[in-house]
Design an enzyme around this catalytic site. Structure first.
Site, PDB file in Angstrom:
ATOM      1  N   GLY A  71     -62.644  -5.638 -13.199  1.00  0.00           N
ATOM      2  CA  GLY A  71     -62.153  -6.965 -13.040  1.00  0.00           C
ATOM      3  C   GLY A  71     -60.523  -7.227 -12.360  1.00  0.00           C
ATOM      4  N   THR A  72     -59.925  -6.112 -12.672  1.00  0.00           N
ATOM      5  CA  THR A  72     -58.377  -6.320 -12.106  1.00  0.00           C
ATOM      6  C   THR A  72     -58.292  -6.478 -10.725  1.00  0.00           C
ATOM      7  OG1 THR A  72     -57.465  -4.655 -13.524  1.00  0.00           O
ATOM      8  CG2 THR A  72     -56.283  -4.981 -11.713  1.00  0.00           C
ATOM      9  N   ASN A 147     -59.476 -12.252 -24.053  1.00  0.00           N
ATOM     10  CA  ASN A 147     -59.702 -11.079 -24.637  1.00  0.00           C
ATOM     11  C   ASN A 147     -59.173 -10.646 -25.748  1.00  0.00           C
ATOM     12  OD1 ASN A 147     -57.509 -11.453 -22.372  1.00  0.00           O
ATOM     13  ND2 ASN A 147     -57.138  -9.099 -23.217  1.00  0.00           N
ATOM     14  N   GLN A 175     -64.292 -11.344 -19.952  1.00  0.00           N
ATOM     15  CA  GLN A 175     -64.692 -11.092 -21.571  1.00  0.00           C
ATOM     16  C   GLN A 175     -65.795 -12.071 -21.884  1.00  0.00           C
ATOM     17  OE1 GLN A 175     -63.925  -8.867 -23.649  1.00  0.00           O
ATOM     18  NE2 GLN A 175     -62.126  -8.043 -22.527  1.00  0.00           N
ATOM     19  N   SER A 195     -66.467  -7.818 -15.091  1.00  0.00           N
ATOM     20  CA  SER A 195     -66.267  -6.483 -14.855  1.00  0.00           C
ATOM     21  C   SER A 195     -67.402  -5.758 -15.701  1.00  0.00           C
ATOM     22  CB  SER A 195     -64.905  -6.275 -15.693  1.00  0.00           C
ATOM     23  OG  SER A 195     -64.734  -4.683 -16.196  1.00  0.00           O
ATOM     24  N   GLY A 196     -67.614  -4.400 -15.083  1.00  0.00           N
ATOM     25  CA  GLY A 196     -68.882  -3.797 -15.502  1.00  0.00           C
ATOM     26  C   GLY A 196     -68.789  -3.390 -17.043  1.00  0.00           C
ATOM     27  N   HIS A 197     -67.381  -2.886 -17.181  1.00  0.00           N
ATOM     28  CA  HIS A 197     -67.428  -1.997 -18.703  1.00  0.00           C
ATOM     29  C   HIS A 197     -67.069  -2.902 -19.549  1.00  0.00           C
ATOM     30  CE1 HIS A 197     -62.900  -1.661 -19.196  1.00  0.00           C
ATOM     31  NE2 HIS A 197     -62.660  -2.224 -17.972  1.00  0.00           N
ATOM     32  N   THR A 233     -66.986   2.180   1.568  1.00  0.00           N
ATOM     33  CA  THR A 233     -68.455   2.621   1.170  1.00  0.00           C
ATOM     34  C   THR A 233     -68.883   2.074  -0.393  1.00  0.00           C
ATOM     35  OG1 THR A 233     -68.357   4.312   2.616  1.00  0.00           O
ATOM     36  CG2 THR A 233     -70.378   4.253   0.829  1.00  0.00           C
ATOM     37  N   CYS A 328     -48.502  -1.687 -25.132  1.00  0.00           N
ATOM     38  CA  CYS A 328     -47.378  -0.672 -25.233  1.00  0.00           C
ATOM     39  C   CYS A 328     -46.852  -0.597 -23.732  1.00  0.00           C
ATOM     40  CB  CYS A 328     -47.785   0.612 -25.454  1.00  0.00           C
ATOM     41  SG  CYS A 328     -46.528   1.777 -25.933  1.00  0.00           S
TER      42      CYS A 328
HETATM   43  N1  PLP Z   1     -59.397 -10.023 -17.434  1.00  0.00           N
HETATM   44  C1  PLP Z   1     -59.570  -9.677 -18.687  1.00  0.00           C
HETATM   45  C2  PLP Z   1     -59.829 -10.925 -19.582  1.00  0.00           C
HETATM   46  C3  PLP Z   1     -59.883  -8.240 -19.283  1.00  0.00           C
HETATM   47  O1  PLP Z   1     -60.257  -8.279 -20.810  1.00  0.00           O
HETATM   48  C4  PLP Z   1     -59.900  -7.308 -18.718  1.00  0.00           C
HETATM   49  C5  PLP Z   1     -59.761  -5.731 -19.321  1.00  0.00           C
HETATM   50  O2  PLP Z   1     -59.632  -5.768 -20.373  1.00  0.00           O
HETATM   51  C6  PLP Z   1     -59.361  -7.271 -17.278  1.00  0.00           C
HETATM   52  C7  PLP Z   1     -59.341  -8.857 -16.906  1.00  0.00           C
HETATM   53  C8  PLP Z   1     -59.249  -5.983 -16.283  1.00  0.00           C
HETATM   54  O3  PLP Z   1     -60.570  -5.548 -16.009  1.00  0.00           O
HETATM   55  P1  PLP Z   1     -60.686  -4.153 -15.656  1.00  0.00           P
HETATM   56  O4  PLP Z   1     -60.542  -3.217 -16.729  1.00  0.00           O
HETATM   57  O5  PLP Z   1     -62.322  -3.921 -15.202  1.00  0.00           O
HETATM   58  O6  PLP Z   1     -59.954  -3.918 -14.406  1.00  0.00           O
END
Ligand code: PLP
Length: 394
Positions: A71-72, A147, A175, A195-197, A233, A328
């Site tokens: 996501g970032t 989130n 989210q 984002s996958g996770h 890759t 934090c």
């Molecule tokens: N955007 C939102 C709304 C998120 O909640 C998060 C992760 O908590 C991210 C972006 C970042 O995603 P990633 O952890 O895959 O970089």
């Protein structure tokens, strides 16, 4: 001790079907998807299939999906790929740091940035966007679901206003993916991050939808992977995992009430049960963002006179994993920027915690949490120095 995980907005478990789909690509099927020999072509076919699956989840063309590291990266790619000094970016004060800190960096580089406020319920209003639009507004970026609170933003209306002013629209749907049906046409966005996770695929994997004809400057330079938009890759196993998770999410989202607890309605019922029972048992507590539409799994609750961090630790010791509403940073615990943007006092923001259920959460787990939380809150309140004078004056 029985362990209960209620922090799915931090990360979700990887579903067994996803692990099974990925496994061959770490062993027998190890080819580089750019190689022309057969192992390479099998990897390419797997990547193509996964791209089609993600495109089906988003209701877009496969060629509009760019795989990223999460996501970032997707958020950064959207913002840095479009904006140049002199452009104006509008975003909101409740975005994830992946957008907020990217916007702050862009400001240092000569991009004008406006951070929209939100209502006390955590909604970014269309009127605020209308007032902020300028002739040089190039991009509007507002998340789809927050989130921390799960509050859903009026993305279609915001995108309409952005387009009417000649700007592009990006939404961070990290989210929302796998929780809400995502249709990029119905949402009206030009770019969308996932984002996958957060959707039962592995960490370090994501995607950015880029509407056809939207030109992005690449952030990295190298080979011609991802049509030159993201060289490097391909992470074939990760991509296959995201594709499988997208397929499972689509199926889960299309299930109706008849499929019981393992459905969006079932998850919402579990979340509501958790909230009602906890709030029925604890005074001076409430829901942050509870009066508006939220994704089904998220519950942000405040317990006045309790430090969120202490509650998170106390519950962790009892086997329940939740998260605090604060981040934090550099050793100091700051109150959540989302909750303070909603107008919560610093004390209440520091007294707020997030429960985020997953598709694997059971009714039994909710009932256990409902026993643990009021007891932990009561214990911490007994110890709270802020509570002492009140207790003594009675
Ligand atoms: N955007 C939102 C709304 C998120 O909640 C998060 C992760 O908590 C991210 C972006 C970042 O995603 P990633 O952890 O895959 O970089």
């Amino acid at each position: 001790m029985r362990r209960i995980y209620m922090d799915a907005n931090a990360t979700t478990p990887v579903l067994p079907e996803v692990v099974d789909a990925m496994r061959p690509f770490w062993s027998d099927e190890f080819g580089n998807a750019s190689s022309i020999h057969q192992p390479g072509q099998r990897a390419r076919t797997a990547v193509d299939r996964a791209r089609a699956s993600v495109a089906a989840l988003l209701n877009c063309r496969a060629a509009e999906v760019v795989f990223t590291s999460g996501g970032t990266e997707s958020d950064n790619m959207a913002l840095f790929g479009l904006l140049a000094p002199g452009d104006h970016l509008i975003t909101s004060s409740i975005e994830h740091h992946a957008v907020l800190h990217a916007a702050e960096e862009l400001m240092q580089r000569g991009v004008e940035v406006t951070f929209l406020p939100c209502t006390p319920e955590g909604v970014v209003e269309v009127a605020a966007l209308e007032a902020a639009l300028r002739p040089n507004t190039k991009l509007v970026s507002v998340m789809l679901a927050n989130n921390e609170t799960g509050v859903i933003q009026p993305v279609l209306e915001l995108a309409d206003r952005a387009h009417a002013a000649g700007a592009l629209f990006h939404t961070d749907a990290v989210q929302a993916a796998g929780k809400l049906a995502l249709d990029v046409a119905g949402l009206g966005c030009d770019l969308l991050s996932i984002s996958g996770h957060k959707m039962y695929a592995p960490q370090g994997m994501g995607a950015l939808f880029v509407r056809r004809n939207v030109r992005l400057k690449p952030m990295f330079f190298g080979g011609l992977h991802e049509r030159g938009r993201r060289p490097g890759t391909e992470n074939v196993a990760g991509i296959v995992g995201l594709g499988k998770a997208a397929e499972l999410a689509r199926k889960w989202l299309s299930d109706d009430v008849s499929s019981g607890m393992d459905s969006p309605q079932g998850l919402a019922a579990l979340r509501d049960r958790l909230e009602q029972r906890i709030l029925g048992a604890v005074a001076e507590a409430g829901i942050n963002g509870g009066g508006v539409s939220r994704v089904a799994n998220t519950s942000n609750l405040y317990f006045d006179h309790v430090e969120a961090e202490a509650l998170v630790i106390a519950l962790d010791l009892k086997g329940l994993a939740i998260s605090g509403g604060s981040a934090c940073q550099s050793g100091a615990t700051e109150p959540s920027h989302v909750l303070t943007a909603m107008g919560l006092s610093e004390a209440r923001a520091r007294a707020s915690v997030r429960f985020s259920l997953s598709r694997l959460t059971t009714e039994e787990e909710v009932d256990l949490a409902v026993e643990l939380v009021p007891a932990a809150v009561a214990r911490l309140r007994e110890l709270s120095p802020k509570r002492q004078p009140l207790a003594l004056s009675r």
